[in-house]
Each structure stands twice: as C-alpha cells, then as structure tokens.
Scaffold this motif. Structure first.
Motif, short mmCIF file in Angstrom:
data_model
loop_
_atom_site.label_atom_id
_atom_site.label_comp_id
_atom_site.label_asym_id
_atom_site.label_seq_id
_atom_site.Cartn_x
_atom_site.Cartn_y
_atom_site.Cartn_z
N ILE A 273 29.00 41.85 40.98
CA ILE A 273 29.64 42.71 40.13
C ILE A 273 28.86 44.19 40.03
N PRO A 274 27.69 44.09 40.37
CA PRO A 274 26.99 45.32 40.36
C PRO A 274 27.43 46.16 41.51
N MET A 275 27.52 45.40 42.69
CA MET A 275 28.06 46.18 43.84
C MET A 275 29.47 46.46 44.00
N ILE A 276 30.55 45.85 42.86
CA ILE A 276 31.72 46.42 42.86
C ILE A 276 31.71 47.68 41.95
N LYS A 277 30.72 47.40 41.07
CA LYS A 277 30.88 48.70 39.80
C LYS A 277 30.15 49.96 40.72
N ARG A 278 29.24 50.02 41.87
CA ARG A 278 28.87 50.96 42.41
C ARG A 278 29.50 51.30 43.47
N ILE A 289 33.50 37.03 58.51
CA ILE A 289 34.82 37.38 58.94
C ILE A 289 34.79 39.04 58.64
N GLY A 290 34.17 39.55 57.89
CA GLY A 290 34.33 41.02 57.57
C GLY A 290 35.28 41.12 56.51
N PRO A 291 35.13 42.13 55.77
CA PRO A 291 36.21 42.61 54.56
C PRO A 291 37.63 42.57 55.12
N PRO A 292 38.68 42.44 54.28
CA PRO A 292 39.98 42.78 54.67
C PRO A 292 40.08 44.00 55.03
N VAL A 293 40.85 44.38 56.28
CA VAL A 293 41.20 45.55 57.05
C VAL A 293 41.82 46.44 55.97
N ASP A 294 42.91 46.08 55.32
CA ASP A 294 43.52 46.62 54.25
C ASP A 294 42.73 47.21 53.10
N VAL A 295 42.55 48.35 52.87
CA VAL A 295 41.64 48.84 51.84
C VAL A 295 42.13 48.49 50.43
N SER A 296 43.38 48.32 50.29
CA SER A 296 43.95 48.26 49.04
C SER A 296 43.78 46.76 48.73
N VAL A 297 43.78 45.74 49.80
CA VAL A 297 43.73 44.33 49.76
C VAL A 297 42.07 44.12 49.37
N ARG A 298 41.37 44.74 49.86
CA ARG A 298 39.92 44.64 49.84
C ARG A 298 39.47 45.05 48.38
N ASN A 299 40.15 46.18 47.82
CA ASN A 299 39.78 46.56 46.24
C ASN A 299 40.29 45.60 45.32
N HIS A 300 41.53 45.32 45.67
CA HIS A 300 42.28 44.49 44.63
C HIS A 300 41.66 43.06 44.49
N LEU A 301 41.53 42.32 45.74
CA LEU A 301 40.95 41.22 45.75
C LEU A 301 39.73 41.16 44.83
N GLY A 302 38.65 41.78 45.31
CA GLY A 302 37.21 41.79 44.41
C GLY A 302 37.55 42.13 42.97
N LEU A 303 38.58 42.88 42.79
CA LEU A 303 38.87 43.41 41.19
C LEU A 303 39.35 42.15 40.22
N VAL A 304 40.17 41.24 41.15
CA VAL A 304 40.77 40.17 40.42
C VAL A 304 39.56 39.16 40.12
N ALA A 305 38.67 39.00 41.02
CA ALA A 305 37.62 38.22 40.64
C ALA A 305 36.66 38.84 39.54
N ALA A 306 36.56 40.02 39.49
CA ALA A 306 35.74 40.80 38.63
C ALA A 306 36.27 40.54 37.28
N LYS A 307 37.58 40.67 37.12
CA LYS A 307 38.48 40.62 35.79
C LYS A 307 38.10 39.09 35.05
N CYS A 308 38.42 37.94 36.23
CA CYS A 308 38.17 36.84 35.61
C CYS A 308 36.71 36.52 35.15
N VAL A 309 35.76 37.10 35.58
CA VAL A 309 34.25 36.64 35.11
C VAL A 309 33.87 37.65 34.04
N ARG A 310 34.69 38.32 33.56
CA ARG A 310 34.20 39.41 32.10
C ARG A 310 33.61 38.73 31.31
N THR A 311 32.37 39.23 30.72
CA THR A 311 31.86 38.16 29.80
C THR A 311 32.73 38.15 28.26
#
Ligand SMILES: Nc1ncnc2c1ncn2[C@@H]1O[C@H](COP(=O)(O)OP(=O)(O)OP(=O)(O)O)[C@@H](O)[C@H]1O
Length: 358
Positions: A273-278, A289-311
């Motif tokens: 989460i700190p990496m996502i926030k920074r 395998i490296g991050p998804p090439v599509d920037v929008s997929v890269r951002n959204h996928l990480g954000l879905v996970a971040a939303k699920c683990v909100r305190t």
C-alpha cells in the motif's frame, strides 16, 4: 473465557465467551435451494473409499491441512479427492460444517462435494472434485515442477482473480449470505486447465448477524489474511471475506506470500500500500513477469486490491463491484492482446465490417 485456536502454519486469534455456545438453541435450518440446484450426493461405504485410496496410502496423499488429510482416489473412471478428518472435536465440527454448506450449494466456481461416507464407528469421509493442479498457493509459490510460473500472463492471472471473486460473490449473494472466513491461496484449487475453484468451507457460516449461533462463533481465519476488524464474533460481515480476497489479489499480483520475512515489511499490505500511495504501483508487480503493459490495467488492478484491504470496512467494496472491475480488466487485457497481435480489437471489427465475428 478467551483462547487461541491455530491452523496449520498459521495462527488464528479467538476471543469469545464459551458459555454462550453451550446455551444457544440450534439455528433454524437454512432455506432450501430449489431441488434442481441441490447437489445430488452419493453415499459411499467407508471400505470402498478406503480401497479406492489404496488404504489411505502415502502414495495417494494429495496434502495435509489443519483439519485432516486429502487423498486421491479413482471411483470407476473418475478421479476424486477424499477428505479424511483428524480426530479432534473442533476439527470434526469443521468437517461437518463443510458438509452442511456444500450439500446445499454447488457451482462451477467451487470444489464441489460429490459424496460422503458416514458409517458408524468409522471416520466420516467427504468425496470432492479432484483438482489436478493442486492449490493456487503451490502454483504461485512452489519452486518444483510444473513451475516456474505456469500463470505467466496477466490475462491468466486476472482471469483467476475473477473466478475467485465470482465464487465469493456467489456465497455472499445467498439468502442469508454465506461468509467463507478462510479465503486464501491454499484454499483455491486449480483444475487441469488452470481454472480456479474455491474450496475448504470448514469455517464458512450462513450469516444472519442477529443469529445467536453467529454471535457465539469465535472469530477464525488464517493469519496474514484475517480482517483486522474481525476481532469479536459480532464484527463478522461479508467485508471480512473482501479483506482476505484483497490479500489474495495482492499475492496474485506480486507473486509474494501474505507474510514473508524475506520482504520488508513482511506483511503484504504494509509492503504494497505505501508503494501504491507513493505512485510507485509498478513496484508491487511480480518481477518474474513484469507489470501489465497497459498502464490503465496496471493502475486499476493494484487499486482494486488496495480498496479491498482498506482498514475501514465500510469503505471496502462489495464482491459484486469487485467482479465488475475485474471483468472490465479481463476485457481490457484481452483487447490489448489483439492489439499486440496487430489484428485490432475484435469488437472494432464488428463495428467496422458490420457483421458479427464468428
Ligand atoms: N480437491 C482436491 N484436489 C486435489 N488436491 C487437493 C484437493 N483438496 C486439497 N488438496 C491438496 O491437499 C492440500 C491440503 O488441503 P486441505 O484443504 O486439507 O488443507 P489447506 O487448505 O491446505 O490447509 P488448512 O486446512 O490448514 O487451511 C491442499 O493444499 C492441496 O494441495
């Protein structure tokens, strides 16, 4: 009286009065699903299953969990998995619970119950679908063959995440909802085509939160996946599973374990989460395998996970939303693959040419 209950390789915090459970009446039976949705279960003789597993031989042992052992067996021409409980009372309660849940619901997204044996004076046995590729935990983390990384594309990883999300959503959309309470990669099993199915319903609860039985069921789950907000029985909610799903999604994204002392911080949420926030979301993706090439997929996928683990659990999404987001990402990745092949998006072909593509 408070106490601590443990699962294999992990600890589970529990704190609740044990006197309550003794005094509660049994819950009313859950509403029956329509006859056509109810699994048709086969009753086996214990001795037939014993023979089919080669006498519960080590050669047929698929794995051991905290509640018992799982064996491969052939019933006619079909391979199945036979679950045999260990002897403690707590464990056999989990075993019966799994039977209770899976005997009333079935789905292509679950490791379904096929049958059981319940001979007096013998261990009860459950017969479930055999999953050729073992657990998702093994697929992601094992160093032995068939690794390295059989799930080496983002389209495959997102599809697996979506399949698990659909399984959890299906549980939550029952009346009353079923809360799995032990979502983790070790409880996701992979079939021969590497499709994911949710298994191990030993801790699952049909959840009317007002129900005395729910109120008197101590919190349980697996360390690393356990919702920090689920500290007392009355804090159980479908959002408990959403948190665990978020941890599992981070695991699929990063290829690292929920708790791994080789990383600092060792807990996956404190690491990702700190990496996502920074704004360094690329850092959470599996370097194999490296991050998804599509920037929008890269951002959204990480954000879905971040939303699920909100305190704050109220801010976590429901599983229906998660299914919607992951479905969108599956489609984005798929159209990206068409782009990479240089033949354009098939949907565009429909619009351009004006006739459906076979
Ligand atoms: N249906 C199945 N088909 C093939 N292998 C299975 C099946 N069910 C379980 N296994 C294997 O057996 C192992 C043990 O499964 P089990 O459900 O008993 O425990 P677990 O989920 O790994 O751990 P715990 O019960 O402590 O949460 C799994 O990790 C998997 O490798």
């Amino acid at each position: 009286m408070g106490y601590l209950s443990c699962k294999a390789g992990s600890a589970v915090a529990v704190a609740v009065s044990s006197s309550k459970s003794a005094s509660t009446k049994p819950p009313p039976p859950p509403p029956e699903s329509p006859p056509e949705d109810r699994p048709k279960l086969r009753r086996f003789l214990h001795r037939d299953l014993e023979a089919a597993t080669g006498g519960f031989s080590a050669d047929n042992l698929l794995g051991r969990g905290s509640h018992g052992s799982v064996y491969k067996a052939a019933i006619g021409s079909r391979l199945v998995a036979v679950k045999r409980p260990s002897k403690s009372r707590e464990i056999s309660r989990e075993f019966h619970n799994e039977f209770e849940i899976l005997s009333k619901i079935r789905s292509p997204r679950f490791v379904n119950l096929l049958g059981y044996s319940a001979d007096n004076a013998k261990d009860p046995l459950l017969v479930v679908e055999f999953m050729l590729n073992g657990s998702l935990y093994d697929v992601i983390h094992s160093d032995s063959p068939p690794n390295p990384i059989p799930i080496s594309s983002w389209s495959k990883r997102i599809k697996i995440a979506l399949q698990i999300a659909k399984a959890v959503h299906l549980l939550h959309s029952q009346t009353p909802p079923i809360i799995h309470r032990d979502i983790k990669s070790a409880n996701v099993l992979m079939d021969k085509n590497l499709n994911a199915k949710l298994g191990d319903f030993g801790l699952a609860i049909r959840c009317n939160v007002e129900d005395q039985r729910v109120k008197s069921t101590p919190p349980a789950g697996t360390m690393g996946y356990l919702d920090p907000d689920y500290v007392t029985a009355d804090r159980l909610s479908t959002k408990t599973d959403v948190f665990s799903f978020g941890i599992l999604l981070l695991e699929i994204i990063s290829g690292r374990k929920a708790i791994d002392v080789r990383y600092s911080p060792s807990f996956i949420v404190d690491w990702a989460i700190p990496m996502i926030k920074r704004g360094k979301i690329g850092g959470i993706y599996d370097p194999m395998i490296g991050p998804p090439v599509d920037v929008s997929v890269r951002n959204h996928l990480g954000l879905v996970a971040a939303k699920c683990v909100r305190t704050c659990r109220e801010k976590r999404p429901g599983m229906e939303e998660v299914v919607g987001w992951l479905t969108g990402l599956t489609q984005s990745v798929r159209s990206r693959r068409w782009d990479e092949l240089g033949i354009g998006n098939p949907c565009m072909m429909v619009e351009t040419v004006g006739r459906p593509v076979e």
